[in-house]
Design a protein around this motif. Structure first.
Motif, PDB file in Angstrom:
ATOM      1  N   THR A 127       1.546 -20.273  -9.330  1.00 41.65           N
ATOM      2  CA  THR A 127       2.994 -20.350  -9.121  1.00 41.65           C
ATOM      3  C   THR A 127       3.326 -20.718  -7.675  1.00 41.65           C
ATOM      4  N   ARG A 128       4.487 -21.292  -7.502  1.00 36.41           N
ATOM      5  CA  ARG A 128       4.954 -21.593  -6.145  1.00 36.41           C
ATOM      6  C   ARG A 128       5.164 -20.314  -5.353  1.00 36.41           C
ATOM      7  N   GLN A 129       5.610 -19.255  -6.029  1.00 33.76           N
ATOM      8  CA  GLN A 129       5.837 -18.000  -5.323  1.00 33.76           C
ATOM      9  C   GLN A 129       4.538 -17.480  -4.714  1.00 33.76           C
ATOM     10  N   GLU A 130       3.416 -17.656  -5.416  1.00 35.66           N
ATOM     11  CA  GLU A 130       2.128 -17.263  -4.852  1.00 35.66           C
ATOM     12  C   GLU A 130       1.805 -18.092  -3.611  1.00 35.66           C
ATOM     13  N   PHE A 131       2.136 -19.382  -3.660  1.00 38.81           N
ATOM     14  CA  PHE A 131       1.944 -20.241  -2.489  1.00 38.81           C
ATOM     15  C   PHE A 131       2.781 -19.727  -1.329  1.00 38.81           C
ATOM     16  N   ALA A 187       2.887 -17.154   4.010  1.00 39.43           N
ATOM     17  CA  ALA A 187       3.610 -16.224   4.875  1.00 39.43           C
ATOM     18  C   ALA A 187       2.641 -15.431   5.748  1.00 39.43           C
ATOM     19  N   ARG A 188       1.360 -15.427   5.387  1.00 41.75           N
ATOM     20  CA  ARG A 188       0.336 -14.688   6.139  1.00 41.75           C
ATOM     21  C   ARG A 188      -0.200 -15.544   7.285  1.00 41.75           C
ATOM     22  N   SER A 189      -0.336 -14.929   8.446  1.00 40.98           N
ATOM     23  CA  SER A 189      -0.797 -15.680   9.623  1.00 40.98           C
ATOM     24  C   SER A 189      -2.256 -16.115   9.487  1.00 40.98           C
ATOM     25  N   ASP A 190      -3.099 -15.315   8.828  1.00 43.39           N
ATOM     26  CA  ASP A 190      -4.499 -15.714   8.679  1.00 43.39           C
ATOM     27  C   ASP A 190      -4.643 -16.933   7.767  1.00 43.39           C
ATOM     28  N   VAL A 191      -3.793 -17.029   6.751  1.00 41.56           N
ATOM     29  CA  VAL A 191      -3.820 -18.202   5.867  1.00 41.56           C
ATOM     30  C   VAL A 191      -3.338 -19.436   6.624  1.00 41.56           C
ATOM     31  N   ARG A 192      -2.247 -19.293   7.375  1.00 39.78           N
ATOM     32  CA  ARG A 192      -1.731 -20.430   8.151  1.00 39.78           C
ATOM     33  C   ARG A 192      -2.730 -20.896   9.198  1.00 39.78           C
ATOM     34  N   ALA A 193      -3.471 -19.968   9.803  1.00 39.59           N
ATOM     35  CA  ALA A 193      -4.474 -20.354  10.809  1.00 39.59           C
ATOM     36  C   ALA A 193      -5.584 -21.190  10.162  1.00 39.59           C
ATOM     37  N   LEU A 194      -6.041 -20.785   8.971  1.00 32.93           N
ATOM     38  CA  LEU A 194      -7.068 -21.571   8.274  1.00 32.93           C
ATOM     39  C   LEU A 194      -6.512 -22.928   7.853  1.00 32.93           C
ATOM     40  N   LEU A 195      -5.286 -22.950   7.337  1.00 30.80           N
ATOM     41  CA  LEU A 195      -4.664 -24.217   6.944  1.00 30.80           C
ATOM     42  C   LEU A 195      -4.555 -25.160   8.137  1.00 30.80           C
ATOM     43  N   LYS A 196      -4.136 -24.614   9.268  1.00 28.47           N
ATOM     44  CA  LYS A 196      -3.969 -25.438  10.468  1.00 28.47           C
ATOM     45  C   LYS A 196      -5.294 -26.060  10.889  1.00 28.47           C
ATOM     46  N   GLY A 197      -6.366 -25.277  10.892  1.00 29.87           N
ATOM     47  CA  GLY A 197      -7.677 -25.789  11.292  1.00 29.87           C
ATOM     48  C   GLY A 197      -8.191 -26.858  10.343  1.00 29.87           C
ATOM     49  N   GLU A 198      -8.056 -26.609   9.034  1.00 30.53           N
ATOM     50  CA  GLU A 198      -8.539 -27.580   8.048  1.00 30.53           C
ATOM     51  C   GLU A 198      -7.701 -28.860   8.080  1.00 30.53           C
TER      52      GLU A 198
END
Length: 173
Positions: free
Chosen positions: A92-96, A101-112
């Motif tokens: 679901t989009r809500q899960e996305f 919203a989590r900083s650890d997820v955004r940090a991994l996304l940013k690096g990749e």
């Protein structure tokens, strides 16, 4: 009486220690390749190894700039705690939104995404843009409009032309 009271406190402490934690377990995050290195991220957000496979894309529509193109419809991740994680279907989009919203997820996304941009457009400047966190922030991907040469011919018209060519060939024999 004091022994009973002591026993009750001991049982209460034992039950409190056995209760489920109020915080969810820490999420497992790792790069999960879709087609090429750095084009996907796995987010295991459930105890049973289920989660999200977020597909990563780049946007080079601005000259000299490479930035993320957000696709807020992730695939469903299976076996995220196992040796061979895979994805199928949609989450679901809500899960996305909850994940980004989590900083650890955004940090991994940013690096990749930075690594993906470097691989796809090494001469362009990297520019981070925040992922959408709500439905009204989602920007649909605009694809270029199709031109005449991109369209398939009408099959009925094609059949008529083929029959006419066959008639012309028979008439010429």
């Amino acid at each position: 009486m004091p022994r009973l009271r002591l026993f009750c406190w001991g049982v209460a402490l034992l039950l409190g220690a056995c209760a489920a934690p109020k915080e969810p377990p820490s999420w497992r995050l790792f790069p999960l390749q879709r087609h090429v290195p750095h084009d996907g991220v796995a987010v295991v957000n459930q105890l049973d190894g289920y989660g999200l496979h977020i597909y990563l894309e780049t946007d080079t529509s601005f000259p000299g700039v490479c930035r993320p193109r957000w696709l807020p419809d992730p695939a469903r991740l299976f076996n995220g705690n196992g040796s061979t994680p895979f994805s199928s279907g949609l989450a679901t989009r809500q899960e996305f939104f909850d994940a980004v919203a989590r900083s650890d997820v955004r940090a991994l996304l940013k690096g990749e995404l930075k690594a993906l941009c470097l691989a796809r457009a090494p001469e362009d400047r990297w520019q981070w843009t925040e992922p959408p966190r709500e439905e009204d922030q989602v920007v649909p991907v605009k694809l270029p409009s199709l031109e005449e040469e991109d369209l398939l011919t009408n099959p009925v018209e094609e059949l008529k032309r083929a029959r006419q060519l066959l008639r012309d060939q028979r008439a010429g024999e």
